[in-house]
Design an enzyme around this catalytic site. Structure first.
Site, PDB file in Angstrom:
ATOM      1  CE  LYS A   1      32.856  39.205  36.694  1.00 41.78           C
ATOM      2  NZ  LYS A   1      33.366  39.069  35.335  1.00 41.78           N
TER       3      LYS A   1
ATOM      4  CE  LYS B   1      37.345  35.903  39.569  1.00 41.68           C
ATOM      5  NZ  LYS B   1      36.952  35.307  38.337  1.00 41.68           N
TER       6      LYS B   1
ATOM      7  CE  LYS C   1      41.775  40.218  32.132  1.00 43.44           C
ATOM      8  NZ  LYS C   1      41.129  39.630  30.972  1.00 43.44           N
TER       9      LYS C   1
HETATM   10  P1  AMP Z   1      38.892  36.358  32.492  1.00 45.05           P
HETATM   11  O1  AMP Z   1      39.939  37.369  32.811  1.00 45.05           O
HETATM   12  O2  AMP Z   1      37.765  36.393  33.477  1.00 45.05           O
HETATM   13  O3  AMP Z   1      38.477  36.337  31.076  1.00 45.05           O
HETATM   14  O4  AMP Z   1      39.569  34.921  32.755  1.00 45.05           O
HETATM   15  C1  AMP Z   1      40.307  34.229  31.778  1.00 45.05           C
HETATM   16  C2  AMP Z   1      40.926  32.970  32.338  1.00 45.05           C
HETATM   17  O5  AMP Z   1      41.774  33.282  33.445  1.00 45.05           O
HETATM   18  C3  AMP Z   1      39.919  31.944  32.858  1.00 45.05           C
HETATM   19  O6  AMP Z   1      40.396  30.646  32.541  1.00 45.05           O
HETATM   20  C4  AMP Z   1      39.932  32.146  34.333  1.00 45.05           C
HETATM   21  O7  AMP Z   1      39.582  30.983  35.041  1.00 45.05           O
HETATM   22  C5  AMP Z   1      41.388  32.522  34.580  1.00 45.05           C
HETATM   23  N1  AMP Z   1      41.498  33.376  35.765  1.00 45.05           N
HETATM   24  C6  AMP Z   1      40.965  34.613  35.921  1.00 45.05           C
HETATM   25  N2  AMP Z   1      41.265  35.102  37.144  1.00 45.05           N
HETATM   26  C7  AMP Z   1      42.010  34.148  37.762  1.00 45.05           C
HETATM   27  C8  AMP Z   1      42.631  34.061  39.048  1.00 45.05           C
HETATM   28  N3  AMP Z   1      42.571  35.062  39.915  1.00 45.05           N
HETATM   29  N4  AMP Z   1      43.329  32.939  39.352  1.00 45.05           N
HETATM   30  C9  AMP Z   1      43.421  31.913  38.453  1.00 45.05           C
HETATM   31  N5  AMP Z   1      42.854  31.936  37.237  1.00 45.05           N
HETATM   32  C10 AMP Z   1      42.156  33.037  36.883  1.00 45.05           C
END
Ligand code: AMP
Ligand code: TRP
Length: 340
Positions: free
Chosen positions: A115, A205, A208
């Site tokens: 990031k 990956k 968002k």
């Molecule tokens: P975040 O959107 O970064 O707050 O992620 C929230 C949750 O979603 C965390 O448990 C991450 O590990 C999971 N997560 C985010 N992106 C992915 C992805 N591309 N594949 C699987 N899990 C994800």
């Protein structure tokens, strides 16, 4: 809610809408724990301001996060749902843990390295200390198990290291005996779709913040948008699904379908071996549309009922406040802060 049972805790950032990586990699895997454990799930708004947020959008997305949990099946009668910034002990413990962490260990975090690259010479300090705040989230509630996607594994290891370091440094409890200050948490990472990849570049990956418009399937995408994104998914220059070692783009589609359908990956693969890629794209889109549609409409319905959402958030806040303050006070006492 199951007081006395093992504590399960997890969170998603209220940035944009949640996507299918958040759903398949995290939220969906929380549901089986509702009846077995003492569950806490929250919207991490303090984490989301590590990059700049529009205030109105942040407010809306925080309500949306809580609505998303409920719409995905996280029953508020069986879990504590709350908003991180409403519980001051998160920021307070984060400072204490910042002082127990080192620049070296935070510099090794791959999410930070990825990031921070996007910020050139002006890397926000919050991106660097982000994993310490996450450790505070976890350690404040005596958490045993943290269900997350694979990308969070390294952050979980940091939380474990900090817990052990603090336990070693402050063994004497406030009653005059010796007891561990923190429970050392374990990560729980699903077997299928632990890492959902971008539909436009399967080496990244799904995220968002991906600027590429078709990369990410959001839970608030329309049926048409979902179909379009899967149809345009990047695969490789081949045309038929091979039995062995399909390319990352094909594997990603197979994983997504397997996870939505709760089917083993190999079983889904077997259905497509020797078939043109197009079938896999169309079917995966159809499965995603069917599964996302009821979630999307429930999110919108809940967002229209602010009174209900606010009631759930307020109840969660009270529960989280009393639990977290007890732990914070014990930390403060052991450190030598007076009056707690
Ligand atoms: P975040 O959107 O970064 O707050 O992620 C929230 C949750 O979603 C965390 O448990 C991450 O590990 C999971 N997560 C985010 N992106 C992915 C992805 N591309 N594949 C699987 N899990 C994800
Ligand atoms: N850092 C996590 C992510 O970006 C979100 C998060 C913050 C979290 N605090 C947490 C996840 C505590 C689990 C437990 O995905």
């Amino acid at each position: 809610m199951n007081p006395g049972k093992k504590v399960v805790l997890s969170a998603v950032q209220p940035t944009n809408s949640a996507h299918i990586g958040n759903y398949l990699g995290a939220i969906k895997n929380w549901i089986p724990y509702l009846d077995l454990y003492d569950c806490l799930f929250f919207a991490v708004d303090l984490h989301s301001i590590t990059v700049s947020q529009d205030p109105e959008e942040l407010r809306e997305n925080t309500f949306r996060s809580i609505a998303t949990y409920i719409a995905c099946g996280i029953d508020p009668a069986r879990a504590t749902l709350f908003v991180q910034s409403q519980v001051p002990a998160h920021a307070e413990l984060a400072w204490v843990l910042t002082c127990a962490s080192s620049m070296g260990e935070l510099s090794r975090m791959t999410q930070y390295k990825d990031k921070s690259q996007r910020h050139g010479a002006h890397i926000p300090t919050g991106l660097f200390t982000y994993p310490v705040l996450m450790a505070a989230d976890i350690l404040l509630y005596g958490t045993h198990l943290v269900p997350v996607g694979e990308d969070q594994k390294q952050h979980l290891e940091l939380a474990r290291d900090l817990a052990e370091r603090m336990n070693h440094r402050y063994p004497k409890d406030s009653l005059g005996g010796e007891s561990p200050l923190f429970q050392v948490p374990e990560p729980m990472i699903g077997k299928v779709a632990a890492r959902v990849m971008s539909l436009q570049d399967p080496s990244l990956k799904m995220s968002k913040s991906d600027p590429s418009p078709g990369a990410c399937v959001f839970l608030n995408d329309s049926d048409k948008e979902i179909e379009k994104k899967f149809k345009r998914a990047v695969t490789d220059s081949g045309s038929e699904v091979p039995a062995e070692n399909p390319s990352p783009g094909i594997q990603n589609l197979l994983q997504i379908q397997a996870s939505f359908l709760d089917e083993p990956y190999d079983q889904v693969l077997a259905r497509y071996v020797g078939k043109q890629y197009g079938y896999l794209k169309v079917d995966t889109a159809a499965v995603a549309v069917e599964k996302i549609r009821p979630i999307r409409s429930e999110i919108e319905k809940l967002l229209g009922d602010r009174k209900y959402l606010t009631k759930i958030i307020n109840e969660g806040r009270l529960a989280a406040l009393s639990r977290s303050e007890k732990v914070r006070n014990e930390v403060y006492k052991r450190i030598g802060f007076i009056g707690h």
